[in-house]
Design a protein around this motif. Structure first.
Motif, PDB file in Angstrom:
ATOM      1  N   LYS A  27       0.806  -1.232   0.000  1.00  0.00           N
ATOM      2  CA  LYS A  27       0.000   0.000   0.000  1.00  0.00           C
ATOM      3  C   LYS A  27       0.839   1.282   0.000  1.00  0.00           C
ATOM      4  CE  LYS A  27      -3.591  -2.553   0.002  1.00  0.00           C
ATOM      5  NZ  LYS A  27      -4.222  -2.826  -1.314  1.00  0.00           N
ATOM      6  N   SER A 151      -6.121  -4.133  -4.362  1.00  0.00           N
ATOM      7  CA  SER A 151      -6.192  -2.948  -5.203  1.00  0.00           C
ATOM      8  C   SER A 151      -4.834  -2.284  -5.441  1.00  0.00           C
ATOM      9  CB  SER A 151      -7.139  -1.938  -4.556  1.00  0.00           C
ATOM     10  OG  SER A 151      -7.227  -0.769  -5.346  1.00  0.00           O
ATOM     11  N   LYS A 155      -6.302   5.383  -1.704  1.00  0.00           N
ATOM     12  CA  LYS A 155      -7.637   5.799  -1.264  1.00  0.00           C
ATOM     13  C   LYS A 155      -7.934   7.217  -1.730  1.00  0.00           C
ATOM     14  CE  LYS A 155      -6.231   7.417   3.341  1.00  0.00           C
ATOM     15  NZ  LYS A 155      -6.434   7.252   4.792  1.00  0.00           N
ATOM     16  N   THR A 156      -9.205   7.513  -1.854  1.00  0.00           N
ATOM     17  CA  THR A 156      -9.728   8.830  -2.287  1.00  0.00           C
ATOM     18  C   THR A 156      -8.989   9.363  -3.515  1.00  0.00           C
ATOM     19  OG1 THR A 156      -8.319  10.042  -0.704  1.00  0.00           O
ATOM     20  CG2 THR A 156     -10.537   9.422   0.030  1.00  0.00           C
ATOM     21  N   SER A 157      -8.888   8.534  -4.544  1.00  0.00           N
ATOM     22  CA  SER A 157      -8.158   8.908  -5.762  1.00  0.00           C
ATOM     23  C   SER A 157      -9.055   9.276  -6.936  1.00  0.00           C
ATOM     24  CB  SER A 157      -7.241   7.760  -6.199  1.00  0.00           C
ATOM     25  OG  SER A 157      -6.171   7.586  -5.309  1.00  0.00           O
ATOM     26  N   GLU A 171     -17.153  -2.033  -1.290  1.00  0.00           N
ATOM     27  CA  GLU A 171     -16.301  -1.518  -0.224  1.00  0.00           C
ATOM     28  C   GLU A 171     -15.053  -0.849  -0.803  1.00  0.00           C
ATOM     29  OE1 GLU A 171     -17.114  -1.194   3.019  1.00  0.00           O
ATOM     30  OE2 GLU A 171     -19.035  -1.854   2.176  1.00  0.00           O
ATOM     31  N   GLU A 172     -14.493  -1.454  -1.836  1.00  0.00           N
ATOM     32  CA  GLU A 172     -13.325  -0.853  -2.475  1.00  0.00           C
ATOM     33  C   GLU A 172     -13.712   0.425  -3.216  1.00  0.00           C
ATOM     34  OE1 GLU A 172      -9.290  -0.364  -3.626  1.00  0.00           O
ATOM     35  OE2 GLU A 172     -10.368  -1.229  -1.928  1.00  0.00           O
ATOM     36  N   LYS A 174     -15.931   2.554  -2.331  1.00  0.00           N
ATOM     37  CA  LYS A 174     -16.067   3.613  -1.322  1.00  0.00           C
ATOM     38  C   LYS A 174     -14.696   4.084  -0.831  1.00  0.00           C
ATOM     39  CE  LYS A 174     -19.373   1.204   0.874  1.00  0.00           C
ATOM     40  NZ  LYS A 174     -20.435   0.845   1.864  1.00  0.00           N
ATOM     41  N   ARG A 175     -13.738   3.178  -0.749  1.00  0.00           N
ATOM     42  CA  ARG A 175     -12.383   3.565  -0.335  1.00  0.00           C
ATOM     43  C   ARG A 175     -11.705   4.440  -1.382  1.00  0.00           C
ATOM     44  NH1 ARG A 175      -6.923   2.261  -0.423  1.00  0.00           N
ATOM     45  NH2 ARG A 175      -7.193   0.973  -2.285  1.00  0.00           N
ATOM     46  N   LEU A 176     -11.981   4.145  -2.639  1.00  0.00           N
ATOM     47  CA  LEU A 176     -11.277   4.820  -3.733  1.00  0.00           C
ATOM     48  C   LEU A 176     -11.861   6.180  -4.099  1.00  0.00           C
ATOM     49  CD1 LEU A 176     -10.595   1.838  -6.168  1.00  0.00           C
ATOM     50  CD2 LEU A 176      -8.995   2.943  -4.591  1.00  0.00           C
TER      51      LEU A 176
END
Length: 276
Positions: A27, A151, A155-157, A171-172, A174-176
């Motif tokens: 990560k 992934s 996050k937040t990309s 879920e992924e 929402k993270r992204l």
């Protein structure tokens, strides 16, 4: 100076948008190293192929989707039968600058949508044959072989995530997404490709289809959900019928004796829009 190679051009695009990437193993942030690979500070590295895409799978993956399927899919999408659907998606992501297409296949939907707007599109698919075709045909976008379960993104990309007739990982997603970002999921409605369904599945349970459970799960996963049905019928050239049969799972089980005659086809989908 001559034109950049596809690898160099792909590397340059990735470097320009490097903050969207994260090592799928640890990560950590990624860097483009010598225009030949993505590498993190822990020295996990992923080669950029000569075709200009990057493979970020952490283990081998098998796909039931072949090169022929993706060529057929491109031919069908290029014929324009999804134009009205793509226009609806374009309206929904008008302000998005960085767009991720999950399960992008050979990239035709993403490339056609991004051709009408500013910003960058990034496509990910577990099927290498699809990403190979995407990189070959649409070098203006970034293409990645990868698995959202491990992934390769930070996050937040992303301002918007597309999930068009493909499995999802909510879920992924929402993270992204950035705060206020949206997911656009396209799911079949009861009349989707009905002319084909009627001929293949006449008098069987498969002749009808319901997306009710899929829509309900989407509503449970996101806020401010909008469901818009898009339905229309368009002519289908006879030479495209084999390509349609090749690209849709409905056609994979057709017996050799089954004669399919199509002169038009119905696109009937729900466009689900959700925010985080």
């Amino acid at each position: 100076m001559g034109a950049l190679s596809k690898r160099a051009a792909g590397a340059a695009l990735m470097e320009k948008n490097i903050t969207v990437f994260a090592c799928p193993i640890c990560k950590k942030p990624m860097l483009v190293h010598e225009q030949g690979r993505l590498e993190c500070s822990m020295h996990h590295s992923f080669d950029i192929a000569k075709q200009g895409y990057v493979n970020m799978l952490t283990q081998g993956a098998t796909s039931k989707y072949s090169k022929d399927l993706f060529e057929s899919r491109k031919a069908i999408i290029d014929s324009g039968i999804y134009d009205l659907l793509e226009e609806k998606i374009l309206e929904r992501i008008a302000a998005a600058k960085i767009v991720l297409d999950t399960g992008c296949g050979e990239g035709s939907h993403l490339a056609r949508i991004m051709a009408h707007r500013e910003g960058i599109g990034i496509g990910i698919d577990i099927a290498k044959e699809g990403i190979l075709a995407a990189a070959r045909h649409y070098p203006q976008q970034i293409w990645c072989v990868g698995d959202l379960a491990k992934s390769p993104f930070a996050k937040t990309s992303f301002d918007a995530i597309l999930n068009i007739l493909s499995p999802a990982n909510y879920e992924e997603f929402k993270r992204l997404l950035v705060p206020g970002g949206c997911v656009i999921k396209v799911v079949p409605q009861s009349g989707y490709l009905q002319e084909l369904r009627t001929q293949l599945y006449a008098d069987s349970a498969k002749e009808t289809y319901s997306n009710e459970q899929t829509v309900e799960r989407f509503r449970e996963s996101f806020a401010d959900v909008i469901v818009e049905r898009v339905t229309y019928t368009v002519p289908l050239a006879s030479e495209l019928v084999p390509a349609l049969l090749e690209m849709t799972p409905m056609g994979w089980h057709k017996s050799d004796e089954a004669k399919i005659s199509l002169h038009e086809i119905t696109i009937d989908v729900d466009v689900l829009v959700g925010k985080v």
